[in-house]
Design a protein around this motif. Structure first.
Motif, short mmCIF file in Angstrom:
data_model
loop_
_atom_site.label_atom_id
_atom_site.label_comp_id
_atom_site.label_asym_id
_atom_site.label_seq_id
_atom_site.Cartn_x
_atom_site.Cartn_y
_atom_site.Cartn_z
N ILE A 1 0.80 -1.23 0.00
CA ILE A 1 0.00 0.00 0.00
C ILE A 1 0.83 1.28 0.00
N ALA A 2 2.14 1.18 -0.31
CA ALA A 2 2.99 2.38 -0.12
C ALA A 2 3.71 2.82 -1.39
N PRO A 3 3.01 2.94 -2.54
CA PRO A 3 3.72 3.47 -3.71
C PRO A 3 4.29 4.85 -3.41
N GLY A 4 5.53 5.05 -3.85
CA GLY A 4 6.25 6.28 -3.52
C GLY A 4 7.17 6.10 -2.33
N TYR A 5 6.95 5.03 -1.57
CA TYR A 5 7.77 4.75 -0.38
C TYR A 5 8.26 3.29 -0.39
N ASP A 6 8.27 2.67 -1.55
CA ASP A 6 8.61 1.25 -1.57
C ASP A 6 10.08 0.97 -1.33
N HIS A 7 10.93 2.00 -1.33
CA HIS A 7 12.30 1.79 -0.84
C HIS A 7 12.27 1.46 0.65
N ILE A 8 11.27 1.95 1.37
CA ILE A 8 11.15 1.67 2.80
C ILE A 8 10.53 0.30 3.02
N THR A 9 9.44 -0.02 2.30
CA THR A 9 8.84 -1.35 2.46
C THR A 9 9.83 -2.44 2.08
N SER A 10 10.67 -2.13 1.09
CA SER A 10 11.69 -3.09 0.66
C SER A 10 12.81 -3.23 1.68
#
Length: 433
Positions: free
Chosen positions: A301-310
């Protein structure tokens, strides 16, 4: 004594210059390194034609490495921008760069990348097939795909992602599974489409032994791609993913018989509680071959922040045994990443890799943190910046405001706990006014 690949040399008791470089950088005993290379639990991707390569090891007992993806697409064709991304990856010590260019003739750019980069270079030859062969996907013959691999190997590419595990057997599991996101692997989807349009078996599976002969000749490591990786949390650890992983384990043994080095690519999206079990499953089914994970992204649910989810998933994966992390940028799922996106992705992946190394108790990992802690205890800002993963950003943030006391920052000022503890423990008074 003649040898073509690092694994073959290790099996013959030859300690190569590449092994020597890895042993020195990783502080691992040469005999242990050689044993693990021979067993396939460490790979040293090192194409004989990549002349300026700084050999790097991936696998058991070594630092967790990161890979940076770049390359042009049909909509964004600025090769100079992609070279700048490569320079940024080298600046921040990424151990690998993958050229995922998928439009037109890409070999000129790839040659420039190989000349520029001491980091290992990877590709996905399937992406290049249509442009290289100048044929529509349906018209490409099985053996044509192997010629594209041969061209990449001759140019000096150190590892190639090949989706050889998606075959008639594994796609049966996929087609009956009712997946929410189907196949999200670009290479995997192209192979699947080719198989369905032609009625043929996956050429990389059908002609796997011929493929091994090509890779053996130049010592190209095969990264067995996970065409069935989950593209959302709801598809994680399903029949399609696991059935392909079983095939990858069997192909690993076949590659080792050809003296070809092997990495296994792993899941893309899965919840936190599934990551560690997946690491154990891969190591078990694929005989402890190094594991290269694409994230995993722990929420969708975090497009734009997927470096963090990854990075969250990558840290858990590395702590649980993953050896190699593919970075993800804030642009994931949205666009081709910009240069600032690439930097954000690199730093996030480096944090995840180091966090994993700390959790695994890797020798030398905690010492880096201790050097930072010692600098903080002394309020030695220059020493802190020296230890920072991104010195430029740390220094910029600190200097953007002006504390009253130069030994503190504007968060706490004279109430700084470190400052006041240093004073009181030295027998000095703590003065707040």
């Amino acid at each position: 004594m003649e040898f073509h690949t690092q694994i073959e040399a290790a099996r013959k008791g030859i300690f190569t210059p590449q092994m020597q470089n890895v042993a020195q950088e990783e502080h691992i005993a040469p005999e242990i390194l050689m044993q693990r290379v021979a067993a396939g639990t460490i790979v040293i991707p090192a194409n004989r034609n990549h002349k300026n390569l700084r050999a790097c090891g991936v696998g058991q007992g070594l630092r967790t490495k990161i890979n940076v993806n770049l390359g042009i697409s049909g909509d964004c064709r600025d090769y100079m921008c992609e070279l700048e991304k490569a320079k940024l990856a080298l600046k921040y010590d990424a151990e690998a760069i993958m050229d995922l260019s998928n439009y037109g003739k890409t070999n000129t750019f790839r040659k420039q990348l190989l000349e520029l980069s001491p980091a290992m270079i990877g590709t996905v030859p399937m992406y290049d097939a249509v442009g290289y062969l100048e044929k529509d996907l349906r018209d490409i013959k099985a053996k044509d795909f192997l010629e594209v691999v041969r061209a990449h190997a001759a140019e000096g590419v150190d590892f190639v992602t090949i989706h050889a595990g998606i075959n008639r057997k594994s796609i049966d599991s996929f087609e009956r599974s009712g997946r929410r996101m189907n196949i999200v692997s670009r290479g995997g989807s192209l192979i699947y489409a080719w198989m369905k349009m032609t009625g043929n078996e996956n050429p990389f599976f059908e002609y796997f032994d011929d493929l091994m002969d090509i890779l053996y000749e130049q010592d190209v490591t095969i990264s067995l791609g996970d065409a069935m990786r989950p593209g959302c949390n709801d598809d994680a650890t399903d029949a399609a993913q696991v059935s392909e992983l079983v095939e990858l384990g069997l192909l690993t043994e076949r590659a080792w018989k050809h003296n070809v080095q092997v990495m296994i690519e792993g899941p893309g999206h899965m919840t936190l509680n599934e990551i560690a079990p997946n690491m154990l499953l891969e190591k078990r089914l694929c005989h402890n071959a190094p594991f290269y994970v694409l994230g995993p992204l722990v929420t969708d649910i975090a497009p734009g922040y997927d470096h963090i989810t990854s990075a969250i998933g990558g840290a858990v994966a590395a702590a649980a045994g993953a050896d190699f992390l593919c970075y993800v940028t804030p642009a994931e799922h949205l666009r081709l990443p910009s240069i600032p996106d690439v930097k954000e992705g690199i730093i996030a992946a480096k944090i995840a890799a180091h966090a994993g190394d700390l959790a695994k108790g890797l020798p030398g990992a905690r010492e880096w943190d201790n050097r930072m802690s010692d600098a903080r205890q002394k309020l030695d800002w220059d020493a802190m910046f020296d230890q920072a993963l991104d010195r430029e950003k740390a220094e910029e943030y600190f200097k953007s405001t002006n504390p009253t006391d130069k030994h503190t920052c504007t968060m706490c000022g004279k109430m700084c706990a470190v400052r006041n503890m240093n004073r009181i423990m030295n027998g000095e008074n703590v003065l707040l006014k």
